[in-house]
Design a protein around this motif. Sequence first.
Motif, mmCIF file in Angstrom:
data_model
loop_
_atom_site.group_PDB
_atom_site.id
_atom_site.type_symbol
_atom_site.label_atom_id
_atom_site.label_comp_id
_atom_site.label_asym_id
_atom_site.label_seq_id
_atom_site.Cartn_x
_atom_site.Cartn_y
_atom_site.Cartn_z
ATOM 1 N N LEU A 54 25.476 -19.896 40.614
ATOM 2 C CA LEU A 54 24.427 -19.193 41.368
ATOM 3 C C LEU A 54 24.394 -19.632 42.832
ATOM 4 N N ALA A 55 24.636 -20.927 43.084
ATOM 5 C CA ALA A 55 24.673 -21.408 44.466
ATOM 6 C C ALA A 55 25.853 -20.820 45.211
ATOM 7 N N ASN A 56 26.932 -20.566 44.507
ATOM 8 C CA ASN A 56 28.092 -19.939 45.129
ATOM 9 C C ASN A 56 27.822 -18.470 45.437
ATOM 10 N N LEU A 57 27.058 -17.808 44.578
ATOM 11 C CA LEU A 57 26.727 -16.397 44.805
ATOM 12 C C LEU A 57 25.737 -16.210 45.959
ATOM 13 N N ALA A 58 24.762 -17.098 46.058
ATOM 14 C CA ALA A 58 23.713 -16.950 47.067
ATOM 15 C C ALA A 58 23.426 -18.283 47.747
ATOM 16 N N PRO A 59 24.327 -18.771 48.611
ATOM 17 C CA PRO A 59 24.102 -20.074 49.245
ATOM 18 C C PRO A 59 22.935 -20.075 50.228
ATOM 19 N N TRP A 60 22.550 -18.922 50.718
ATOM 20 C CA TRP A 60 21.460 -18.837 51.692
ATOM 21 C C TRP A 60 20.122 -19.247 51.083
ATOM 22 N N VAL A 61 20.008 -19.203 49.754
ATOM 23 C CA VAL A 61 18.743 -19.541 49.095
ATOM 24 C C VAL A 61 18.385 -21.006 49.322
ATOM 25 N N GLY A 62 19.388 -21.894 49.288
ATOM 26 C CA GLY A 62 19.121 -23.321 49.415
ATOM 27 C C GLY A 62 19.310 -23.882 50.805
ATOM 28 N N LYS A 63 19.703 -23.028 51.760
ATOM 29 C CA LYS A 63 19.903 -23.526 53.122
ATOM 30 C C LYS A 63 18.569 -23.787 53.811
ATOM 31 N N LYS A 64 18.634 -24.576 54.870
ATOM 32 C CA LYS A 64 17.430 -24.874 55.646
ATOM 33 C C LYS A 64 16.829 -23.568 56.153
ATOM 34 N N GLY A 65 15.551 -23.387 55.917
ATOM 35 C CA GLY A 65 14.874 -22.163 56.300
ATOM 36 C C GLY A 65 14.942 -21.087 55.233
ATOM 37 N N GLY A 66 15.640 -21.332 54.140
ATOM 38 C CA GLY A 66 15.759 -20.374 53.052
ATOM 39 C C GLY A 66 14.506 -20.337 52.200
ATOM 40 N N PRO A 67 14.454 -19.421 51.248
ATOM 41 C CA PRO A 67 13.243 -19.281 50.422
ATOM 42 C C PRO A 67 12.977 -20.481 49.506
ATOM 43 N N LEU A 68 13.997 -21.295 49.222
ATOM 44 C CA LEU A 68 13.799 -22.459 48.379
ATOM 45 C C LEU A 68 13.108 -23.603 49.118
ATOM 46 N N LYS A 69 13.099 -23.538 50.443
ATOM 47 C CA LYS A 69 12.469 -24.561 51.300
ATOM 48 C C LYS A 69 12.917 -25.969 50.908
ATOM 49 N N PRO A 70 14.203 -26.302 51.142
ATOM 50 C CA PRO A 70 14.720 -27.595 50.682
ATOM 51 C C PRO A 70 14.045 -28.803 51.308
ATOM 52 N N THR A 71 13.480 -28.661 52.494
ATOM 53 C CA THR A 71 12.803 -29.811 53.106
ATOM 54 C C THR A 71 11.592 -30.240 52.289
ATOM 55 N N ILE A 72 11.004 -29.308 51.560
ATOM 56 C CA ILE A 72 9.834 -29.618 50.723
ATOM 57 C C ILE A 72 10.249 -29.869 49.286
ATOM 58 N N THR A 73 11.080 -28.972 48.734
ATOM 59 C CA THR A 73 11.416 -29.057 47.312
ATOM 60 C C THR A 73 12.247 -30.283 46.964
ATOM 61 N N VAL A 74 13.082 -30.762 47.878
ATOM 62 C CA VAL A 74 13.896 -31.946 47.584
ATOM 63 C C VAL A 74 12.989 -33.158 47.407
ATOM 64 N N LYS A 75 12.010 -33.319 48.284
ATOM 65 C CA LYS A 75 11.081 -34.445 48.155
ATOM 66 C C LYS A 75 10.294 -34.358 46.851
ATOM 67 N N PHE A 76 9.860 -33.151 46.508
ATOM 68 C CA PHE A 76 9.126 -32.951 45.261
ATOM 69 C C PHE A 76 10.011 -33.248 44.057
ATOM 70 N N ALA A 77 11.285 -32.816 44.114
ATOM 71 C CA ALA A 77 12.208 -33.040 42.995
ATOM 72 C C ALA A 77 12.468 -34.528 42.785
ATOM 73 N N VAL A 78 12.681 -35.261 43.866
ATOM 74 C CA VAL A 78 12.933 -36.706 43.747
ATOM 75 C C VAL A 78 11.700 -37.410 43.190
ATOM 76 N N ALA A 79 10.539 -37.060 43.690
ATOM 77 C CA ALA A 79 9.303 -37.669 43.186
ATOM 78 C C ALA A 79 9.105 -37.336 41.705
ATOM 79 N N SER A 80 9.424 -36.115 41.323
ATOM 80 C CA SER A 80 9.283 -35.710 39.921
ATOM 81 C C SER A 80 10.228 -36.496 39.018
ATOM 82 N N ILE A 81 11.449 -36.712 39.478
ATOM 83 C CA ILE A 81 12.420 -37.469 38.682
ATOM 84 C C ILE A 81 11.920 -38.887 38.448
ATOM 85 N N PHE A 82 11.442 -39.548 39.515
ATOM 86 C CA PHE A 82 10.934 -40.911 39.347
ATOM 87 C C PHE A 82 9.694 -40.934 38.452
ATOM 88 N N PHE A 83 8.843 -39.932 38.569
ATOM 89 C CA PHE A 83 7.643 -39.861 37.730
ATOM 90 C C PHE A 83 8.012 -39.698 36.257
#
Length: 164
Positions: A54-83
């Motif tokens: 899926l990342a190969n099909l739509a790389p724009w989704v995870g890029k900076k400024g994309g709808p996935l908002k990686p600057t926010i979701t990455v921090k949330f994902a890391v915190a969730s993993i540790f939790f």
Amino acid sequence: DDAAALLSRWLFIAQTDMGLGDTLLNGSAARIKYLLSRAKRQWFIIGVCLAIFLANLAPWVGKKGGPLKPTITVKFAVASIFFIIGLSLKMRQLQDTLFQWKIHLTVQVFSLVLTPLLMCTVANGLTKLASSSLDIDGSEYKSAISLLDGVKVLSCMPPPVSSA
């Protein structure tokens, strides 16, 4: 045609794995049931492959400024993993580990005090050696100093969580 042959070969191997030998499975329902049970056991690998596809099909989704908002979701994902990892710890194991404060203190002092002091001392000595043996305006000197500055910075960083 090659894909059909490959699928046929894979199904034959699947039948052999099921202990059916050379006998054919009766109907496609049994084949599908077997494939689904096999996929259920390999859910993580299938999920990783699907995410890569899926990342190969739509790389724009995870890029900076994309709808996935990686600057926010990455921090949330890391915190969730540790939790989640913290929730999976057994209370008895946590209590037993807490009482091993001597080894924890030893590791922390060694990692965060002694190693940086030793490496900074070595790096400073090598800096003096480089300044006396290399041309200060030359690119070799600048490269050596940059490398030694990197050694100093890296020696002050704590070890990664995975090796701690």
